[in-house]
Design a protein around this motif. Structure first.
Motif, PDB file in Angstrom:
ATOM      1  N   GLY A  17     -65.690 -18.522  18.344  1.00 36.97           N
ATOM      2  CA  GLY A  17     -66.994 -19.134  18.106  1.00 36.97           C
ATOM      3  C   GLY A  17     -68.033 -18.035  18.061  1.00 36.97           C
ATOM      4  N   GLU A  18     -69.250 -18.398  17.667  1.00 37.16           N
ATOM      5  CA  GLU A  18     -70.306 -17.391  17.606  1.00 37.16           C
ATOM      6  C   GLU A  18     -71.670 -18.047  17.595  1.00 37.16           C
ATOM      7  N   GLY A  19     -72.674 -17.239  17.937  1.00 34.99           N
ATOM      8  CA  GLY A  19     -74.043 -17.726  17.915  1.00 34.99           C
ATOM      9  C   GLY A  19     -74.797 -17.364  19.172  1.00 34.99           C
ATOM     10  N   SER A  20     -75.947 -17.958  19.320  1.00 33.57           N
ATOM     11  CA  SER A  20     -76.802 -17.698  20.474  1.00 33.57           C
ATOM     12  C   SER A  20     -76.256 -18.386  21.727  1.00 33.57           C
ATOM     13  N   LEU A  21     -76.163 -17.633  22.807  1.00 28.89           N
ATOM     14  CA  LEU A  21     -75.706 -18.223  24.065  1.00 28.89           C
ATOM     15  C   LEU A  21     -76.813 -19.035  24.736  1.00 28.89           C
ATOM     16  N   ASP A  22     -78.016 -18.957  24.197  1.00 31.35           N
ATOM     17  CA  ASP A  22     -79.133 -19.777  24.683  1.00 31.35           C
ATOM     18  C   ASP A  22     -79.500 -20.859  23.677  1.00 31.35           C
ATOM     19  N   ALA A  23     -78.555 -21.207  22.816  1.00 31.14           N
ATOM     20  CA  ALA A  23     -78.825 -22.164  21.740  1.00 31.14           C
ATOM     21  C   ALA A  23     -79.198 -23.541  22.277  1.00 31.14           C
ATOM     22  N   THR A  24     -80.177 -24.155  21.656  1.00 31.90           N
ATOM     23  CA  THR A  24     -80.508 -25.552  21.923  1.00 31.90           C
ATOM     24  C   THR A  24     -79.465 -26.468  21.298  1.00 31.90           C
ATOM     25  N   VAL A  25     -78.946 -26.054  20.136  1.00 32.38           N
ATOM     26  CA  VAL A  25     -78.012 -26.868  19.368  1.00 32.38           C
ATOM     27  C   VAL A  25     -76.653 -26.175  19.304  1.00 32.38           C
ATOM     28  N   VAL A  85     -78.141 -21.061  16.534  1.00 30.48           N
ATOM     29  CA  VAL A  85     -77.284 -22.110  17.082  1.00 30.48           C
ATOM     30  C   VAL A  85     -75.982 -21.480  17.551  1.00 30.48           C
ATOM     31  N   TYR A  86     -75.140 -22.280  18.199  1.00 31.95           N
ATOM     32  CA  TYR A  86     -73.795 -21.809  18.545  1.00 31.95           C
ATOM     33  C   TYR A  86     -72.792 -22.691  17.814  1.00 31.95           C
ATOM     34  N   ILE A  87     -71.782 -22.058  17.197  1.00 32.04           N
ATOM     35  CA  ILE A  87     -70.791 -22.781  16.402  1.00 32.04           C
ATOM     36  C   ILE A  87     -69.408 -22.524  16.974  1.00 32.04           C
ATOM     37  N   ALA A  88     -68.677 -23.597  17.250  1.00 30.71           N
ATOM     38  CA  ALA A  88     -67.322 -23.490  17.791  1.00 30.71           C
ATOM     39  C   ALA A  88     -66.446 -24.548  17.135  1.00 30.71           C
ATOM     40  N   ASN A  89     -65.171 -24.539  17.494  1.00 29.39           N
ATOM     41  CA  ASN A  89     -64.218 -25.528  17.001  1.00 29.39           C
ATOM     42  C   ASN A  89     -63.407 -26.103  18.153  1.00 29.39           C
ATOM     43  N   VAL A  90     -62.798 -27.255  17.907  1.00 25.38           N
ATOM     44  CA  VAL A  90     -61.883 -27.837  18.889  1.00 25.38           C
ATOM     45  C   VAL A  90     -60.685 -26.909  19.094  1.00 25.38           C
ATOM     46  N   LEU A  91     -60.072 -26.452  17.995  1.00 24.04           N
ATOM     47  CA  LEU A  91     -58.985 -25.478  18.064  1.00 24.04           C
ATOM     48  C   LEU A  91     -59.514 -24.091  17.724  1.00 24.04           C
ATOM     49  N   LYS A  92     -58.976 -23.097  18.381  1.00 21.72           N
ATOM     50  CA  LYS A  92     -59.404 -21.726  18.142  1.00 21.72           C
ATOM     51  C   LYS A  92     -58.482 -20.984  17.165  1.00 21.72           C
ATOM     52  N   CYS A  93     -57.353 -21.566  16.814  1.00 23.34           N
ATOM     53  CA  CYS A  93     -56.418 -20.953  15.871  1.00 23.34           C
ATOM     54  C   CYS A  93     -56.165 -21.908  14.714  1.00 23.34           C
ATOM     55  N   ARG A  94     -55.887 -21.357  13.542  1.00 18.61           N
ATOM     56  CA  ARG A  94     -55.690 -22.163  12.346  1.00 18.61           C
ATOM     57  C   ARG A  94     -54.351 -22.899  12.371  1.00 18.61           C
ATOM     58  N   PRO A  95     -54.356 -24.218  12.189  1.00 18.42           N
ATOM     59  CA  PRO A  95     -53.090 -24.936  11.983  1.00 18.42           C
ATOM     60  C   PRO A  95     -52.513 -24.583  10.618  1.00 18.42           C
ATOM     61  N   PRO A  96     -51.207 -24.388  10.500  1.00 10.30           N
ATOM     62  CA  PRO A  96     -50.605 -24.046   9.211  1.00 10.30           C
ATOM     63  C   PRO A  96     -50.973 -25.054   8.128  1.00 10.30           C
ATOM     64  N   GLY A  97     -51.365 -24.516   6.969  1.00 12.33           N
ATOM     65  CA  GLY A  97     -51.711 -25.380   5.851  1.00 12.33           C
ATOM     66  C   GLY A  97     -52.947 -26.212   6.064  1.00 12.33           C
ATOM     67  N   ASN A  98     -53.754 -25.859   7.087  1.00 10.70           N
ATOM     68  CA  ASN A  98     -54.970 -26.623   7.421  1.00 10.70           C
ATOM     69  C   ASN A  98     -54.664 -28.076   7.772  1.00 10.70           C
ATOM     70  N   ARG A  99     -53.482 -28.335   8.314  1.00  6.19           N
ATOM     71  CA  ARG A  99     -53.152 -29.700   8.731  1.00  6.19           C
ATOM     72  C   ARG A  99     -54.040 -30.120   9.901  1.00  6.19           C
ATOM     73  N   ASP A 100     -54.020 -31.425  10.216  1.00  2.00           N
ATOM     74  CA  ASP A 100     -54.799 -31.943  11.334  1.00  2.00           C
ATOM     75  C   ASP A 100     -54.317 -31.355  12.663  1.00  2.00           C
ATOM     76  N   PRO A 101     -55.211 -31.183  13.616  1.00  2.00           N
ATOM     77  CA  PRO A 101     -54.788 -30.757  14.949  1.00  2.00           C
ATOM     78  C   PRO A 101     -53.840 -31.773  15.579  1.00  2.00           C
ATOM     79  N   ARG A 102     -52.850 -31.282  16.286  1.00  2.00           N
ATOM     80  CA  ARG A 102     -51.921 -32.150  17.002  1.00  2.00           C
ATOM     81  C   ARG A 102     -52.417 -32.370  18.427  1.00  2.00           C
ATOM     82  N   PRO A 103     -52.101 -33.528  19.011  1.00  2.00           N
ATOM     83  CA  PRO A 103     -52.597 -33.827  20.359  1.00  2.00           C
ATOM     84  C   PRO A 103     -52.282 -32.743  21.376  1.00  2.00           C
ATOM     85  N   GLU A 104     -51.075 -32.176  21.324  1.00  2.00           N
ATOM     86  CA  GLU A 104     -50.722 -31.156  22.308  1.00  2.00           C
ATOM     87  C   GLU A 104     -51.520 -29.868  22.091  1.00  2.00           C
TER      88      GLU A 104
END
Length: 219
Positions: A36-44, A84-103
Motif C-alpha cells: 500500500g502507499e500514501g499519507s500515513l495521516d490521510a483523512t481518506v 490519501v492512503y491506498i491499500a488492498n484486501v490481498l497484498k499479492c496478486r492472485p494468478p490470472g487476476n482471479r477472485d480472492p479465495r476465503p483462505e
C-alpha cells in the motif's frame, strides 16, 4: 498506536512483514507484494481487492489503467493521490487476476486491519465487492450486493475507530463497462463532501450476531 512508536516506524515494520510473508500460497507466484502507499495521516483511506498485473510488476497499488482512472476520480473528490492512503484486501496478486479465495482473505486481512489502526482514517472508501464485503463484516453490517450499498454513507465503529464508510465500485469495472463511470464520478464527488463534513451519514442497525470477517466473506 503503540506508545512511543511513530506511525512511520509501525508502518515500516508492517511492510517488512508483508514482504517476508508466506502465510498463503500467493507468495510463491508473486513478483512483488503490494503493501500500500500514501499519507500515513490521510483523512481518506481507499481499499481495493488485490494487485493486478502492473501492480505486481511495480509493487505499488493502482498503477495500471484503473489507477489512472482512480487518480482522476480522486481529483473530483478534491484530493491528490499522495494525500490519501491506498491499500488492498490481498497484498499479492492472485494468478490470472482471479477472485480472492476465503483462505487468502483470512491470511492477509490482519495486515489490512493493522494499516487501518495505524492510519486511523476518518473516511474509508471500499472499492468493489470484495473489500466492501470484508469491511462490512468487520463493522457488523450485512452485505449482499454492491447495488444495495454503493453511493451511501455509513457511520460505523471499525477496529475501535469511528469512521465514515463509503462503498463504491472498483475503478476497473468502468474500464469494462463505461456506463459505470458516471456512477463512480458521482460517488467520488460524494466522498469529497463526506471528507469535508458536508454529508449526514446513515446509521444502519447492526445484525443481531456480528459475523466474523471470513464467515461473512464466504456467504
Amino acid at each position: 498506536m503503540s506508545e512511543g512508536v511513530s506511525k512511520e516506524e509501525q508502518m515500516a515494520a508492517l511492510v517488512a512483514e508483508i514482504k517476508a510473508c508466506t502465510r498463503c500460497p500467493l507468495h510463491a507466484s508473486r513478483k512483488n507484494p503490494v503493501p500500500g502507499e500514501g499519507s500515513l495521516d490521510a483523512t481518506v483511506m481507499l481499499i481495493g481487492e488485490a494487485p493486478g498485473r502492473w501492480e505486481d510488476e511495480k509493487g505499488r497499488p493502482f498503477v495500471g489503467a484503473a489507477g489512472k482512472l482512480l487518480d482522476r476520480l480522486l481529483a473530483l473528490a478534491g484530493f491528490r493521490r499522495e494525500e490519501v492512503y491506498i491499500a488492498n484486501v490481498l497484498k499479492c496478486r492472485p494468478p490470472g487476476n482471479r477472485d480472492p479465495r476465503p483462505e487468502e482473505v483470512e491470511a492477509c486481512t490482519p495486515f489490512l486491519d493493522r494499516q487501518i489502526q495505524i492510519i486511523r482514517p476518518k473516511v474509508i472508501v471500499t472499492l468493489g465487492r470484495h473489500s466492501t464485503r470484508y469491511i462490512f463484516s468487520k463493522a457488523g453490517l450485512p452485505f449482499k450486493r454492491m447495488g444495495d450499498v454503493r453511493g451511501r454513507v455509513y457511520e460505523v465503529e471499525l477496529l475501535g475507530l469511528k469512521v465514515m464508510l463509503v462503498p463504491t465500485l472498483h475503478p476497473a469495472s468502468a474500464l469494462y463497462n463505461p456506463s459505470y463511470r458516471s456512477l463512480l464520478e458521482a460517488d467520488f464527488e460524494l466522498i469529497g463532501r463526506v471528507a469535508r463534513g458536508l454529508v449526514q451519514p446513515e446509521r444502519p442497525a447492526k445484525e443481531e450476531r456480528k459475523p466474523r470477517g471470513l464467515e461473512a466473506f464466504m456467504a
